[in-house]
Write an enzyme that holds these catalytic residues in place. Structure first.
Site, PDB file in Angstrom:
ATOM      1  N   TYR A 153       0.854  -1.197   0.000  1.00  0.00           N
ATOM      2  CA  TYR A 153       0.000   0.000   0.000  1.00  0.00           C
ATOM      3  C   TYR A 153       0.886   1.242   0.000  1.00  0.00           C
ATOM      4  O   TYR A 153       0.664   2.181  -0.775  1.00  0.00           O
ATOM      5  CB  TYR A 153      -0.954   0.008   1.206  1.00  0.00           C
ATOM      6  CG  TYR A 153      -1.801   1.264   1.260  1.00  0.00           C
ATOM      7  CD1 TYR A 153      -2.760   1.516   0.270  1.00  0.00           C
ATOM      8  CD2 TYR A 153      -1.636   2.221   2.260  1.00  0.00           C
ATOM      9  CE1 TYR A 153      -3.528   2.682   0.287  1.00  0.00           C
ATOM     10  CE2 TYR A 153      -2.395   3.387   2.295  1.00  0.00           C
ATOM     11  CZ  TYR A 153      -3.338   3.607   1.305  1.00  0.00           C
ATOM     12  OH  TYR A 153      -4.092   4.768   1.316  1.00  0.00           O
ATOM     13  N   LYS A 157       1.272   4.365  -2.766  1.00  0.00           N
ATOM     14  CA  LYS A 157       1.073   5.787  -2.469  1.00  0.00           C
ATOM     15  C   LYS A 157       2.361   6.594  -2.680  1.00  0.00           C
ATOM     16  O   LYS A 157       2.309   7.776  -3.017  1.00  0.00           O
ATOM     17  CB  LYS A 157       0.504   5.960  -1.060  1.00  0.00           C
ATOM     18  CG  LYS A 157      -0.952   5.474  -0.944  1.00  0.00           C
ATOM     19  CD  LYS A 157      -1.892   6.242  -1.893  1.00  0.00           C
ATOM     20  CE  LYS A 157      -3.353   5.863  -1.737  1.00  0.00           C
ATOM     21  NZ  LYS A 157      -4.253   6.637  -2.601  1.00  0.00           N
TER      22      LYS A 157
HETATM   23  P1  NDP Z   1     -13.535   4.675   0.922  1.00  0.00           P
HETATM   24  O1  NDP Z   1     -13.379   3.187   0.929  1.00  0.00           O
HETATM   25  O2  NDP Z   1     -14.586   5.279   1.782  1.00  0.00           O
HETATM   26  O3  NDP Z   1     -13.724   5.196  -0.572  1.00  0.00           O
HETATM   27  C1  NDP Z   1     -12.969   4.660  -1.632  1.00  0.00           C
HETATM   28  C2  NDP Z   1     -13.595   5.079  -2.951  1.00  0.00           C
HETATM   29  O4  NDP Z   1     -12.771   4.554  -4.013  1.00  0.00           O
HETATM   30  C3  NDP Z   1     -14.986   4.518  -3.144  1.00  0.00           C
HETATM   31  O5  NDP Z   1     -15.815   5.523  -3.669  1.00  0.00           O
HETATM   32  C4  NDP Z   1     -14.807   3.399  -4.155  1.00  0.00           C
HETATM   33  O6  NDP Z   1     -15.952   3.318  -5.008  1.00  0.00           O
HETATM   34  C5  NDP Z   1     -13.609   3.909  -4.962  1.00  0.00           C
HETATM   35  N1  NDP Z   1     -12.913   2.799  -5.605  1.00  0.00           N
HETATM   36  C6  NDP Z   1     -12.167   1.837  -5.027  1.00  0.00           C
HETATM   37  N2  NDP Z   1     -11.734   0.951  -5.948  1.00  0.00           N
HETATM   38  C7  NDP Z   1     -12.238   1.377  -7.143  1.00  0.00           C
HETATM   39  C8  NDP Z   1     -12.154   0.883  -8.468  1.00  0.00           C
HETATM   40  N3  NDP Z   1     -11.467  -0.230  -8.769  1.00  0.00           N
HETATM   41  N4  NDP Z   1     -12.774   1.565  -9.448  1.00  0.00           N
HETATM   42  C9  NDP Z   1     -13.472   2.695  -9.167  1.00  0.00           C
HETATM   43  N5  NDP Z   1     -13.587   3.218  -7.929  1.00  0.00           N
HETATM   44  C10 NDP Z   1     -12.984   2.561  -6.937  1.00  0.00           C
HETATM   45  O7  NDP Z   1     -12.089   5.232   1.332  1.00  0.00           O
HETATM   46  P2  NDP Z   1     -11.496   6.722   1.418  1.00  0.00           P
HETATM   47  O8  NDP Z   1     -12.499   7.752   1.105  1.00  0.00           O
HETATM   48  O9  NDP Z   1     -10.770   6.794   2.695  1.00  0.00           O
HETATM   49  O10 NDP Z   1     -10.402   6.625   0.261  1.00  0.00           O
HETATM   50  C11 NDP Z   1     -10.266   7.578  -0.772  1.00  0.00           C
HETATM   51  C12 NDP Z   1      -8.785   7.741  -1.093  1.00  0.00           C
HETATM   52  O11 NDP Z   1      -8.131   8.292   0.044  1.00  0.00           O
HETATM   53  C13 NDP Z   1      -8.039   6.447  -1.422  1.00  0.00           C
HETATM   54  O12 NDP Z   1      -7.169   6.691  -2.502  1.00  0.00           O
HETATM   55  C14 NDP Z   1      -7.254   6.164  -0.143  1.00  0.00           C
HETATM   56  O13 NDP Z   1      -6.096   5.409  -0.392  1.00  0.00           O
HETATM   57  C15 NDP Z   1      -6.935   7.578   0.295  1.00  0.00           C
HETATM   58  N6  NDP Z   1      -6.574   7.773   1.688  1.00  0.00           N
HETATM   59  C16 NDP Z   1      -7.416   7.385   2.696  1.00  0.00           C
HETATM   60  C17 NDP Z   1      -7.059   7.596   4.017  1.00  0.00           C
HETATM   61  C18 NDP Z   1      -7.899   7.146   5.168  1.00  0.00           C
HETATM   62  O14 NDP Z   1      -7.375   7.070   6.301  1.00  0.00           O
HETATM   63  N7  NDP Z   1      -9.177   6.865   4.984  1.00  0.00           N
HETATM   64  C19 NDP Z   1      -5.806   8.276   4.345  1.00  0.00           C
HETATM   65  C20 NDP Z   1      -4.989   8.621   3.215  1.00  0.00           C
HETATM   66  C21 NDP Z   1      -5.381   8.398   1.942  1.00  0.00           C
HETATM   67  P3  NDP Z   1     -16.680   1.962  -5.451  1.00  0.00           P
HETATM   68  O15 NDP Z   1     -16.363   0.913  -4.429  1.00  0.00           O
HETATM   69  O16 NDP Z   1     -18.121   2.318  -5.543  1.00  0.00           O
HETATM   70  O17 NDP Z   1     -16.078   1.682  -6.790  1.00  0.00           O
HETATM   71  C1  8X3 Z   2      -4.362   5.685   4.700  1.00  0.00           C
HETATM   72  C2  8X3 Z   2      -3.646   6.089   5.937  1.00  0.00           C
HETATM   73  O1  8X3 Z   2      -1.981   5.342   7.684  1.00  0.00           O
HETATM   74  O2  8X3 Z   2      -3.788   3.819   7.137  1.00  0.00           O
HETATM   75  O3  8X3 Z   2      -3.640   6.020   3.570  1.00  0.00           O
HETATM   76  O4  8X3 Z   2      -1.975   4.140   5.615  1.00  0.00           O
HETATM   77  S1  8X3 Z   2      -2.818   4.772   6.607  1.00  0.00           S
END
Ligand code: NDP
Ligand code: 8X3
Length: 252
Positions: A153, A157
Site C-alpha cells: 500500500y 502511495k
Molecule cells: P472509501 O473506501 O470510503 O472510498 C474509496 C472510494 O474509491 C470509493 O468511492 C470506491 O468506489 C472507490 N474505488 C475503489 N476501488 C475502485 C475501483 N477499482 N474503481 C473505481 N472506484 C474505486 O475510502 P477513502 O475515502 O478513505 O479513500 C479515498 C482515497 O483516500 C483512497 O485513494 C485512499 O487510499 C486515500 N486515503 C485514505 C485515508 C484514510 O485514512 N481513509 C488516508 C490517506 C489516503 P466503489 O467501491 O463504488 O467503486
Molecule cells: C491511509 C492512511 O496510515 O492507514 O492512507 O496508511 S494509513
C-alpha cells in the site's frame, strides 16, 4: 456553464465529501465509481440541494477500456473539466511482505497507480487543450513514510506522490496545477475495505482519538483549488491532531 469537476471514487468517504463541497461551491460534477445506486443517490442529492448538474459514470478504474469508453462518451461541453480529483483507491490487507496476498497487491497497484494513470491519460489532453486545470491526486501519509505491514500500500502511495511531482513538472507549461493530498487517518470505509469487511478489526482503527473526517479533506482540497491563479499548492500533509506520524497516534 458552471465549472466542472470530475471525481473518481465518489460513492464513499473523501470522494463523496468532495462532491458535496464542490456542489456547494456551484461546480457541475462528473461522479464516478462502481456502485451505481450510490452514484444515483449522490447525483440526486447534489442536484436537488445545490441546483447544479451532476452526471454519473459507472466504471472500474482498473479497466482501461471501461475508463476510456466512459470518459470519451462525455458530451463536448462536459470534457471541459476544470478539476480532476484522482481519489479512487484502497488498501487491501495489512501483512508482512512475506505473508501478503498477490491478489491484494494486484488490487492496490491496479487501482491506486494504474487506475489513476488511466483516468489522467484521458483527461490531461483535454486540460492541455483548454490551457487550464487542477489535478488533485489523493496520496497518503503512507506515501511519505513506510510503516510495518504497509509495504505494498505504501509503495502504491509513494508512486502517487511521484506521479504528482512528475505531472507538475510536465504540465506546468500548460497552466495546469497539480496538488498532492496526503491525509493521515480519515474515518471512512477505508479500513473496512482494507480488512476485507472484518468490522471487529476495522471499527477499532478510529477508536480512542478524534480521527479526521472526509469533510476535513474536502475542505483542504477546496482551499487548494480556490487559490488565485498564480498560487499552486503542491503538497499537503493533513493529520488528525492526535497523529504525529504513520505509527504515532495518541489514543485515550
Ligand atoms: P472509501 O473506501 O470510503 O472510498 C474509496 C472510494 O474509491 C470509493 O468511492 C470506491 O468506489 C472507490 N474505488 C475503489 N476501488 C475502485 C475501483 N477499482 N474503481 C473505481 N472506484 C474505486 O475510502 P477513502 O475515502 O478513505 O479513500 C479515498 C482515497 O483516500 C483512497 O485513494 C485512499 O487510499 C486515500 N486515503 C485514505 C485515508 C484514510 O485514512 N481513509 C488516508 C490517506 C489516503 P466503489 O467501491 O463504488 O467503486
Ligand atoms: C491511509 C492512511 O496510515 O492507514 O492512507 O496508511 S494509513
Amino acid at each position: 456553464m458552471n465549472k466542472i469537476a470530475l471525481i473518481t471514487g465518489a460513492t464513499s468517504g473523501i470522494g463523496k465529501a468532495c462532491a458535496l463541497k464542490l456542489a456547494e461551491k456551484s461546480y457541475n460534477l462528473i461522479l464516478t465509481g462502481r456502485r451505481k445506486e450510490r452514484l444515483i443517490a449522490l447525483a440526486d442529492e447534489v442536484e436537488s440541494k445545490f441546483g447544479i448538474m451532476a452526471i454519473i459514470l459507472c466504471f472500474d478504474v482498473r479497466n482501461k477500456n471501461e475508463v476510456s469508453d466512459n470518459l470519451n462518451s462525455l458530451e463536448k461541453e462536459w470534457k471541459n473539466i476544470d478539476v480532476l480529483i484522482n481519489n479512487a483507491g484502497l488498501a487491501a490487507g495489512k501483512d508482512p511482505i512475506d505473508k501478503g496476498s498477490l491478489d491484494d497487491w494486484d488490487r492496490m497497484i491496479d487501482t491506486n497507480v494504474k487506475g489513476l494513470l488511466y483516468v489522467s491519460k484521458i483527461v490531461i489532453p483535454w486540460m492541455i487543450n483548454a490551457k487550464k486545470g487542477d489535478i488533485i491526486n489523493i496520496a497518503s501519509i503512507a506515501g511519505k513514510e513506510v510503516y510495518p505491514d504497509g509495504n505494498v500500500y505504501c509503495a502504491s502511495k509513494f508512486a502517487v506522490d511521484a506521479l504528482s511531482q512528475g505531472m507538475r513538472i510536465d504540465l506546468v507549461k500548460h497552466g495546469i496545477r497539480v496538488c498532492n493530498i496526503a491525509p493521515g487517518m480519515v474515518e471512512t470505509e477505508f479500513s473496512e475495505v482494507r480488512f476485507h469487511g472484518n468490522k471487529e478489526i476495522s471499527d477499532h482503527v478510529y477508536k480512542g482519538f478524534d480521527a479526521l473526517q472526509s469533510e476535513d479533506i474536502a475542505e483542504c482540497i477546496w482551499f487548494a483549488i480556490s487559490r488565485p491563479k498564480h498560487v499552486q499548492i503542491g503538497d499537503m500533509l493533513i493529520l488528525p491532531s492526535a497523529q504525529a506520524s504513520s505509527t504515532i497516534v495518541v489514543k485515550k
